[in-house]
Design a protein around this motif. Structure first.
Motif, PDB file in Angstrom:
ATOM      1  N   GLU A 220       0.799  -1.221   0.000  1.00  0.00           N
ATOM      2  CA  GLU A 220       0.000   0.000   0.000  1.00  0.00           C
ATOM      3  C   GLU A 220       0.833   1.273   0.000  1.00  0.00           C
ATOM      4  OE1 GLU A 220      -0.775   0.869   4.711  1.00  0.00           O
ATOM      5  OE2 GLU A 220      -2.277  -0.292   3.632  1.00  0.00           O
ATOM      6  N   THR A 230      -7.015  -3.302  -5.667  1.00  0.00           N
ATOM      7  CA  THR A 230      -6.013  -2.309  -6.034  1.00  0.00           C
ATOM      8  C   THR A 230      -6.628  -1.326  -7.013  1.00  0.00           C
ATOM      9  OG1 THR A 230      -4.223  -3.920  -5.737  1.00  0.00           O
ATOM     10  CG2 THR A 230      -3.733  -1.947  -7.033  1.00  0.00           C
ATOM     11  N   ARG A 234      -0.817   5.318  -5.568  1.00  0.00           N
ATOM     12  CA  ARG A 234      -1.192   6.196  -4.476  1.00  0.00           C
ATOM     13  C   ARG A 234      -1.372   7.622  -4.997  1.00  0.00           C
ATOM     14  NH1 ARG A 234      -0.296   4.544   1.079  1.00  0.00           N
ATOM     15  NH2 ARG A 234      -0.607   6.749   1.557  1.00  0.00           N
TER      16      ARG A 234
END
Length: 325
Positions: A220, A230, A234
């Motif tokens: 993560e 997923t 990010r």
């Protein structure tokens, strides 16, 4: 909305086409090392794609350094796994050979099992020897070197690395991606992902094209994961890169990269290969999650003990402790 928070929105179809047709492909260390963990057909397919993209591949110096430092260790680990499989097979065969322990086995079935064990043992032994020989003669290493010959970034200076390490302490404390999940490692290893990211940011400033990062790491601190799904890179990574220069950016795990290579590069990757790599990625993720849960349990236990000590001693001294990441 999209302009101010680009990381929270999936790229458009046109964006994806631009990413794949014009983008600079950056491969992580684990993608290169996994070439020694996958089957021969999968390795060949992955290398063929990389050869197709040869003029649009760039590898951070940190990735190249980690790859070379860990290569022989990965090969040795594979040799060890073959050895473990051979010992398991021999133990199974030994048990089957003890006819008194298995009076229910028909002679014909016993002979079939014995023939299978001998064949399997022969295959495992051959594979183990082939992998062991890679230490001295490694065609995959040479082929990869040809692909990446002129595609390696320049290393940071010692002074630049010191600045990155100092920044890393602050980023990891705030759980700012990437790399904070490696905080348990010793220095400077725990900053490996951050160094790779900083190299990508530096490269991004010097080019006018999209950037695609391919990694076997599904943690993560690279990907946004919700309810086991997923979603994409990010958002913080996309925002940070675009602040440096407004190029498109996207991340793929190795299995997703292969899957979409079919769509955008007409790679013709078979379902068996996609399944093999997908299973490997999933297994790696399960191991990572198990290790993380173990660390959380240990951290909680330590925090409880430290908390008791703090309460006992709070009258004599005022102190506070920051929990490990």
């Amino acid at each position: 909305m999209r302009k101010h928070f680009p990381g929270y929105y999936k790229p458009s179809k046109d964006d994806f086409r631009k990413l794949w047709s014009e983008g600079l492909f950056v491969f992580d260390t684990n993608v290169l090392l996994d070439l020694y963990r996958f089957s021969e057909s999968t390795v060949n397919s992955l290398l063929q794609i990389m050869e197709t993209l040869k003029d649009r591949i760039w590898i951070p110096y940190q990735v190249s350094e980690e790859y070379h430092k860990n290569l022989n260790k990965i090969i040795s680990g594979q040799v060890k796994k073959y050895g473990e499989s051979i010992r398991t097979l021999l133990e199974f065969k030994k048990q089957i050979d003890e006819k008194r322990s298995h009076p229910f086995l028909e002679l014909e079935l016993h002979q079939e099992i014995e023939a299978f064990c001998e064949k399997f043992d022969s295959v495992l032994d051959k594979k183990q020897k082939n992998v062991k020989e890679l230490i001295l003669s490694n065609p995959t290493k040479e082929r990869l070197a040809d692909i990446l010959e002129n595609s390696i970034g320049e290393p940071f200076t010692d002074d630049e690395l010191k600045i990155i390490f100092t920044e890393g302490e602050s980023r990891y404390f705030k759980k700012q991606p990437p790399g904070y999940l490696d905080n348990k490692k010793g220095e400077p290893d725990k900053y490996g992902d951050l160094i790779v990211w900083k190299e990508i940011l530096k490269k991004n400033k010097s080019i006018d094209q999209p950037v695609i990062f391919v990694t076997g790491d599904t943690k993560e601190d690279w990907f946004q994961v919700e309810m086991g799904m997923t979603i994409g890179p990010r958002p913080e990574l996309i925002s940070e890169l675009k602040k440096e220069k407004n190029n498109l950016f996207y991340c793929y795990s190795t299995d997703s990269f292969l899957k979409y290579s079919n769509e955008y590069l007409d790679a013709k990757i078979g379902e068996d290969i996609l399944e093999e790599v997908g299973d490997f990625i999933e297994k790696s993720r399960t191991i990572e999650e198990t290790e993380s849960e173990s660390e959380i349990d240990e951290s909680t236990s330590e925090s409880t003990v430290e908390g008791s000590v703090s309460i006992t001693n709070q009258r004599s001294s005022e102190s506070s402790a920051l929990g490990g990441l």
